[in-house]
Design a protein around this motif. Structure first.
Motif, PDB file in Angstrom:
ATOM      1  N   UNK A 172      34.337  -4.135  48.807  1.00 50.06           N
ATOM      2  CA  UNK A 172      33.051  -3.970  48.138  1.00 50.06           C
ATOM      3  C   UNK A 172      32.019  -3.359  49.076  1.00 50.06           C
ATOM      4  N   UNK A 173      32.083  -3.694  50.348  1.00 52.58           N
ATOM      5  CA  UNK A 173      31.185  -3.090  51.330  1.00 52.58           C
ATOM      6  C   UNK A 173      31.395  -1.587  51.411  1.00 52.58           C
ATOM      7  N   UNK A 174      32.673  -1.166  51.420  1.00 48.83           N
ATOM      8  CA  UNK A 174      32.993   0.269  51.404  1.00 48.83           C
ATOM      9  C   UNK A 174      32.369   0.928  50.172  1.00 48.83           C
ATOM     10  N   UNK A 175      32.592   0.312  49.024  1.00 49.56           N
ATOM     11  CA  UNK A 175      32.129   0.890  47.761  1.00 49.56           C
ATOM     12  C   UNK A 175      30.611   0.968  47.731  1.00 49.56           C
ATOM     13  N   UNK A 176      29.925  -0.105  48.128  1.00 49.07           N
ATOM     14  CA  UNK A 176      28.455  -0.109  48.117  1.00 49.07           C
ATOM     15  C   UNK A 176      27.887   0.963  49.032  1.00 49.07           C
ATOM     16  N   UNK A 177      28.453   1.110  50.225  1.00 47.50           N
ATOM     17  CA  UNK A 177      27.975   2.130  51.155  1.00 47.50           C
ATOM     18  C   UNK A 177      28.172   3.523  50.566  1.00 47.50           C
ATOM     19  N   UNK A 178      29.310   3.742  49.930  1.00 46.54           N
ATOM     20  CA  UNK A 178      29.592   5.040  49.343  1.00 46.54           C
ATOM     21  C   UNK A 178      28.660   5.330  48.168  1.00 46.54           C
ATOM     22  N   UNK A 179      28.393   4.338  47.338  1.00 45.47           N
ATOM     23  CA  UNK A 179      27.505   4.535  46.191  1.00 45.47           C
ATOM     24  C   UNK A 179      26.088   4.848  46.677  1.00 45.47           C
ATOM     25  N   UNK A 180      25.617   4.132  47.698  1.00 45.29           N
ATOM     26  CA  UNK A 180      24.271   4.412  48.246  1.00 45.29           C
ATOM     27  C   UNK A 180      24.196   5.848  48.766  1.00 45.29           C
ATOM     28  N   UNK A 181      25.208   6.264  49.512  1.00 42.54           N
ATOM     29  CA  UNK A 181      25.211   7.622  50.074  1.00 42.54           C
ATOM     30  C   UNK A 181      25.270   8.673  48.963  1.00 42.54           C
ATOM     31  N   UNK A 182      26.084   8.428  47.951  1.00 38.63           N
ATOM     32  CA  UNK A 182      26.204   9.383  46.848  1.00 38.63           C
ATOM     33  C   UNK A 182      24.893   9.472  46.065  1.00 38.63           C
ATOM     34  N   UNK A 183      24.238   8.337  45.835  1.00 36.26           N
ATOM     35  CA  UNK A 183      22.954   8.345  45.122  1.00 36.26           C
ATOM     36  C   UNK A 183      21.924   9.161  45.894  1.00 36.26           C
ATOM     37  N   UNK A 184      21.860   8.963  47.197  1.00 33.39           N
ATOM     38  CA  UNK A 184      20.920   9.731  48.028  1.00 33.39           C
ATOM     39  C   UNK A 184      21.230  11.222  47.990  1.00 33.39           C
ATOM     40  N   UNK A 185      22.515  11.558  47.938  1.00 38.74           N
ATOM     41  CA  UNK A 185      22.901  12.971  47.905  1.00 38.74           C
ATOM     42  C   UNK A 185      22.500  13.626  46.582  1.00 38.74           C
ATOM     43  N   UNK A 186      22.530  12.869  45.502  1.00 38.99           N
ATOM     44  CA  UNK A 186      22.133  13.419  44.202  1.00 38.99           C
ATOM     45  C   UNK A 186      20.621  13.608  44.165  1.00 38.99           C
ATOM     46  N   UNK A 187      19.875  12.583  44.608  1.00 40.50           N
ATOM     47  CA  UNK A 187      18.420  12.667  44.679  1.00 40.50           C
ATOM     48  C   UNK A 187      17.929  11.528  45.578  1.00 40.50           C
ATOM     49  N   UNK A 188      17.061  11.824  46.543  1.00 35.92           N
ATOM     50  CA  UNK A 188      16.589  10.770  47.446  1.00 35.92           C
ATOM     51  C   UNK A 188      15.919   9.591  46.742  1.00 35.92           C
ATOM     52  N   UNK A 189      15.388   9.800  45.532  1.00 42.53           N
ATOM     53  CA  UNK A 189      14.732   8.709  44.804  1.00 42.53           C
ATOM     54  C   UNK A 189      15.692   7.958  43.880  1.00 42.53           C
ATOM     55  N   UNK A 190      16.945   8.416  43.786  1.00 43.41           N
ATOM     56  CA  UNK A 190      17.904   7.788  42.876  1.00 43.41           C
ATOM     57  C   UNK A 190      18.465   6.505  43.470  1.00 43.41           C
ATOM     58  N   UNK A 191      18.390   5.444  42.684  1.00 42.05           N
ATOM     59  CA  UNK A 191      18.947   4.156  43.093  1.00 42.05           C
ATOM     60  C   UNK A 191      20.431   4.110  42.744  1.00 42.05           C
ATOM     61  N   UNK A 192      21.218   3.281  43.447  1.00 38.07           N
ATOM     62  CA  UNK A 192      22.657   3.171  43.137  1.00 38.07           C
ATOM     63  C   UNK A 192      22.943   2.850  41.671  1.00 38.07           C
ATOM     64  N   UNK A 193      22.129   1.990  41.043  1.00 40.55           N
ATOM     65  CA  UNK A 193      22.360   1.674  39.631  1.00 40.55           C
ATOM     66  C   UNK A 193      22.189   2.923  38.772  1.00 40.55           C
ATOM     67  N   UNK A 194      21.208   3.757  39.109  1.00 44.54           N
ATOM     68  CA  UNK A 194      21.003   5.003  38.380  1.00 44.54           C
ATOM     69  C   UNK A 194      22.203   5.928  38.496  1.00 44.54           C
ATOM     70  N   UNK A 195      22.825   5.948  39.670  1.00 39.09           N
ATOM     71  CA  UNK A 195      24.029   6.756  39.851  1.00 39.09           C
ATOM     72  C   UNK A 195      25.148   6.251  38.942  1.00 39.09           C
ATOM     73  N   UNK A 196      25.284   4.941  38.831  1.00 42.70           N
ATOM     74  CA  UNK A 196      26.309   4.367  37.945  1.00 42.70           C
ATOM     75  C   UNK A 196      26.051   4.771  36.499  1.00 42.70           C
ATOM     76  N   UNK A 197      24.785   4.742  36.084  1.00 43.69           N
ATOM     77  CA  UNK A 197      24.432   5.158  34.730  1.00 43.69           C
ATOM     78  C   UNK A 197      24.825   6.621  34.522  1.00 43.69           C
ATOM     79  N   UNK A 198      24.464   7.469  35.479  1.00 42.28           N
ATOM     80  CA  UNK A 198      24.799   8.896  35.359  1.00 42.28           C
ATOM     81  C   UNK A 198      26.303   9.121  35.292  1.00 42.28           C
TER      82      UNK A 198
END
Length: 188
Positions: free
Chosen positions: A64-90
């Motif tokens: 889960x630590x791996x997954x959370x770190x990856x989701x945070x990094x991916x959200x930032x890459x999509x948009x610096x203001x995007x939260x991890x939950x928003x990435x999941x929605x997208x």
């Protein structure tokens, strides 16, 4: 080999495979630096169920630590203001297409008000839009914008998931066995 014998053999392999994956990722946890004393094999060479379950929980925590770190990094890459939950929605919107907010809330196991706030933020970032439901003019669909799809695609291409990177060298049989165990764990 009986099903129980196969399950016992697989259970003995899971902690070492998870420890190997953690070690390959450079994690220096008790799980990756050699399994903890609580998982030392009894004289018969097998753990009792409580110790084995504790080891599974520990390894899942690392995963889960791996997954959370990856989701945070991916959200930032999509948009610096995007939260991890928003990435999941997208990701759900891109995968499934336009959805009613209520369906999205049910799919994510959250209250509709949370989806409403998240959709508003995604709209402000230009990553989501609402569209009228052609069958019911009062209802609206939530959809990912073309810009969101473009950014998600670029993020996935440039940044492979940590899990993919570590599991890509696993034999297909191991991957399918692992997927089967996860399905067994998550199926009520």
């Amino acid at each position: 080999m009986t099903d129980n014998t196969k399950a016992d053999a697989a259970a003995e392999e899971i902690p070492s495979a998870a420890a190997d994956a953690a070690a390959a990722a450079g994690l220096n946890t008790s799980a990756s630096a050699g399994l903890s004393a609580s998982t030392a094999a009894p004289s018969a060479g097998r753990m009792d169920n409580a110790a084995a379950i504790a080891e599974v929980e520990e390894q899942m925590s690392v995963l889960f630590g791996f997954i959370q770190a990856n989701v945070r990094a991916a959200a930032l890459a999509v948009d610096p203001a995007l939260q991890p939950f928003g990435l999941k929605v997208l990701r759900i919107l891109v995968k499934m297409g336009p959805l009613h907010s209520s369906v999205l809330a049910d799919r994510m196991f959250v209250d509709r008000s949370i989806i409403s706030r998240q959709v508003k933020q995604l709209q402000e970032l230009g990553l989501a839009e609402t569209r009228p439901d052609p069958e019911d003019g009062r209802a609206r669909y939530v959809a990912a914008t073309d810009e969101a799809i473009t950014r998600l695609t670029a993020t996935r291409e440039s940044d492979k998931l940590v899990i993919f990177t570590h599991m890509n060298s696993w034999p297909e049989e191991d991957l399918l066995t692992f997927a089967g165990y996860l399905k067994r764990l998550t199926t009520p």
